[in-house]
Scaffold this active site. Structure first.
Site, PDB file in Angstrom:
ATOM      1  N   TYR A 137      25.223  23.825  32.116  1.00  0.00           N
ATOM      2  CA  TYR A 137      25.337  22.436  32.558  1.00  0.00           C
ATOM      3  C   TYR A 137      26.683  22.077  33.163  1.00  0.00           C
ATOM      4  O   TYR A 137      27.728  22.411  32.621  1.00  0.00           O
ATOM      5  CB  TYR A 137      25.062  21.511  31.362  1.00  0.00           C
ATOM      6  CG  TYR A 137      23.716  20.869  31.520  1.00  0.00           C
ATOM      7  CD1 TYR A 137      22.571  21.612  31.301  1.00  0.00           C
ATOM      8  CD2 TYR A 137      23.592  19.564  31.958  1.00  0.00           C
ATOM      9  CE1 TYR A 137      21.336  21.051  31.498  1.00  0.00           C
ATOM     10  CE2 TYR A 137      22.361  18.998  32.149  1.00  0.00           C
ATOM     11  CZ  TYR A 137      21.238  19.746  31.924  1.00  0.00           C
ATOM     12  OH  TYR A 137      20.017  19.183  32.133  1.00  0.00           O
ATOM     13  N   LYS A 188      15.482  31.164  24.254  1.00  0.00           N
ATOM     14  CA  LYS A 188      14.733  32.134  25.072  1.00  0.00           C
ATOM     15  C   LYS A 188      15.405  33.475  24.876  1.00  0.00           C
ATOM     16  O   LYS A 188      15.768  34.176  25.830  1.00  0.00           O
ATOM     17  CB  LYS A 188      14.720  31.650  26.536  1.00  0.00           C
ATOM     18  CG  LYS A 188      13.820  32.433  27.461  1.00  0.00           C
ATOM     19  CD  LYS A 188      12.327  32.336  27.154  1.00  0.00           C
ATOM     20  CE  LYS A 188      11.559  33.288  28.064  1.00  0.00           C
ATOM     21  NZ  LYS A 188      10.154  33.473  27.641  1.00  0.00           N
ATOM     22  N   ASP A 220       9.153  28.608  26.043  1.00  0.00           N
ATOM     23  CA  ASP A 220       7.841  28.516  26.694  1.00  0.00           C
ATOM     24  C   ASP A 220       6.755  28.246  25.654  1.00  0.00           C
ATOM     25  O   ASP A 220       5.900  27.373  25.830  1.00  0.00           O
ATOM     26  CB  ASP A 220       7.549  29.773  27.537  1.00  0.00           C
ATOM     27  CG  ASP A 220       7.845  31.090  26.807  1.00  0.00           C
ATOM     28  OD1 ASP A 220       8.442  31.060  25.712  1.00  0.00           O
ATOM     29  OD2 ASP A 220       7.464  32.148  27.350  1.00  0.00           O
ATOM     30  N   ASP A 244      17.171  19.384  27.533  1.00  0.00           N
ATOM     31  CA  ASP A 244      16.901  18.430  28.607  1.00  0.00           C
ATOM     32  C   ASP A 244      15.414  18.451  28.944  1.00  0.00           C
ATOM     33  O   ASP A 244      14.767  17.403  29.047  1.00  0.00           O
ATOM     34  CB  ASP A 244      17.734  18.806  29.841  1.00  0.00           C
ATOM     35  CG  ASP A 244      17.464  17.886  31.016  1.00  0.00           C
ATOM     36  OD1 ASP A 244      17.464  16.657  30.798  1.00  0.00           O
ATOM     37  OD2 ASP A 244      17.240  18.392  32.130  1.00  0.00           O
ATOM     38  N   ASP A 248      12.046  15.562  27.756  1.00  0.00           N
ATOM     39  CA  ASP A 248      11.155  14.814  28.652  1.00  0.00           C
ATOM     40  C   ASP A 248       9.691  15.074  28.300  1.00  0.00           C
ATOM     41  O   ASP A 248       8.867  14.159  28.307  1.00  0.00           O
ATOM     42  CB  ASP A 248      11.400  15.193  30.126  1.00  0.00           C
ATOM     43  CG  ASP A 248      12.593  14.450  30.727  1.00  0.00           C
ATOM     44  OD1 ASP A 248      13.471  14.023  29.962  1.00  0.00           O
ATOM     45  OD2 ASP A 248      12.638  14.309  31.970  1.00  0.00           O
TER      46      ASP A 248
HETATM   47  C1  IPM Z   1      19.490  13.553  30.598  1.00  0.00           C
HETATM   48  C2  IPM Z   1      19.543  13.534  32.094  1.00  0.00           C
HETATM   49  C3  IPM Z   1      20.845  14.170  32.571  1.00  0.00           C
HETATM   50  C4  IPM Z   1      20.861  15.575  32.040  1.00  0.00           C
HETATM   51  C5  IPM Z   1      21.013  14.106  34.083  1.00  0.00           C
HETATM   52  C6  IPM Z   1      21.108  12.676  34.554  1.00  0.00           C
HETATM   53  C7  IPM Z   1      22.173  14.901  34.583  1.00  0.00           C
HETATM   54  O1  IPM Z   1      18.431  14.182  32.622  1.00  0.00           O
HETATM   55  O2  IPM Z   1      20.344  12.906  29.980  1.00  0.00           O
HETATM   56  O3  IPM Z   1      18.585  14.187  30.061  1.00  0.00           O
HETATM   57  O4  IPM Z   1      20.319  16.496  32.667  1.00  0.00           O
HETATM   58  O5  IPM Z   1      21.416  15.789  30.972  1.00  0.00           O
HETATM   59 MG    MG Z   2      17.005  14.750  31.185  1.00  0.00          MG
END
Ligand code: IPM
Ligand code: MG
Length: 348
Positions: A137, A188, A220, A244, A248
């Protein structure tokens, strides 16, 4: 004596300022009920600044140490140089303040929000503990033979034992504090062989936590199991990049990105709280974005500040808003931003 806290506010870009404002109205209600106070200092930091060539520098981040917490809306603008505001502001805060924990509770407030068939709130209740300062990152990387057929780009994936150990220990402690006491390491290590470090450190730290049930999974497989059997997850500890991605995925199980809140935390120090969604430019300024992620961020911030009861009360108020149907949904446009905040504030 009731607490008095100094909070820095970074509304940021797009829907950031409007969801932050809405969340602050819930903070007002929490103050009225629980008796603590906050002094709020707005900071005009955003990706928008970058269009005019301005930048947020490490010297600007340093003074944040004198606050008790930072509440952040969202950083991101389609016309800003890609990745630069994220590098300076998002990673600038995370690395600059050494906020090594990215805490992301994934809570299904009401079963009708879940895209999976037949799942209840009890099935989707996990916390992703994402390492927040290492990995690939925010690295500048290298480009060789730019613009030729041989162009090669590379970047370093870097983990330290110290960084790995502190995040794993934090996750074990969190797992120990929860009723199910379960921790899953996600990596991984079969393909990224340096992640053997994570397996070794996980086993070492586990000896201090014999009461915590543990397992390890490749990312995965974990992505598949999160969809097929979300109930098998309690606390997940993982690296920056995988955290990250799976956070999501997890937020989607809870009704969408708009549902999630996160804390960028260094225990005992100034920490930064934000919704996990981005600036969503297409909804900006319309008052239709869900403030749930930002309100959840306020709840996490209060827990961090030691106002645990207030944090829990906000969570309960959000849940009640959904289960009574007074908050119709999470997608943008399902209810006005301010109306959703009002429902939560009134329930408080
Ligand atoms: C998060 C976001 C950030 C990340 C972006 C905005 C760089 O997606 O906080 O999850 O990847 O960490
Ligand atoms: Mg994110």
């Amino acid at each position: 004596m009731p607490g008095a806290y100094r909070i820095a506010l970074i509304g940021g870009d797009g829907i950031g300022p409007e969801v932050t404002d809405a969340a602050l109205s819930v903070l007002d209600a929490a103050e009225a009920r629980f008796g603590f106070t906050t002094e709020r200092t707005p900071l005009a930091w955003s990706a928008q600044l970058y269009i005019g060539g301005e930048r947020v520098t490490p010297e600007m981040i340093e003074p944040l140490r004198k606050y008790d917490a930072v509440l952040l809306g969202a950083i991101g603008h389609p016309d800003a140089p890609r990745g630069l505001p994220e590098m300076d502001i998002v990673f600038g805060l995370r690395r600059g303040l050494d906020l090594f924990v990215n805490l992301r509770p994934l809570v299904l407030y009401d079963e009708r929000l879940c895209p999976l068939k037949g799942r209840t709130a009890a099935d989707v209740d996990m916390v992703v503990v994402r390492e927040n300062t290492e990995d690939v990152y925010g690295m500048p990387g290298r480009t060789e033979a730019a613009g030729t057929a041989d162009e090669t780009v590379s970047t370093e994936m870097r983990f330290t034992r110290r960084g790995t150990e502190r995040i794993i220990r934090y996750a074990f402690e969190l797992a120990r504090s929860r009723p199910r006491k379960r921790l899953t390491l996600v990596d991984k290590a079969n393909a990224i062989r340096i992640q053997d470090l994570h397996r070794r450190v996980f086993e070492e730290v586990a000896r201090e936590f014999p009461d915590v049930e543990r397992d390890a999974m490749y990312v995965d497989a974990a992505s598949m199991w999160m969809v097929l059997h979300p109930e098998r997850f309690d606390v997940i500890v993982t690296t920056n990049l995988f955290g990250d991605i799976i956070s999501d995925l997890g937020a989607a199980l809870c009704g969408g990105l708009g549902s999630g809140a996160s804390g960028n935390i260094h225990p005992g120090r100034v920490s930064v709280f934000e919704p996990i969604h981005g600036s969503a430019p297409k909804y900006a300024g319309q008052g239709v974005a869900s403030p749930i992620g930002a309100i959840g961020a306020v709840a996490l911030m209060l827990e961090h500040l030691g106002e645990r009861e207030a944090g829990k009360a906000i969570d309960a108020a959000i849940r009640k808003g959904f289960t009574t149907g007074r908050i119709p949904g999470i997608e943008a446009g399902s209810a006005p931003t301010k109306a959703v905040a009002r429902v939560v504030a009134q329930a408080l």
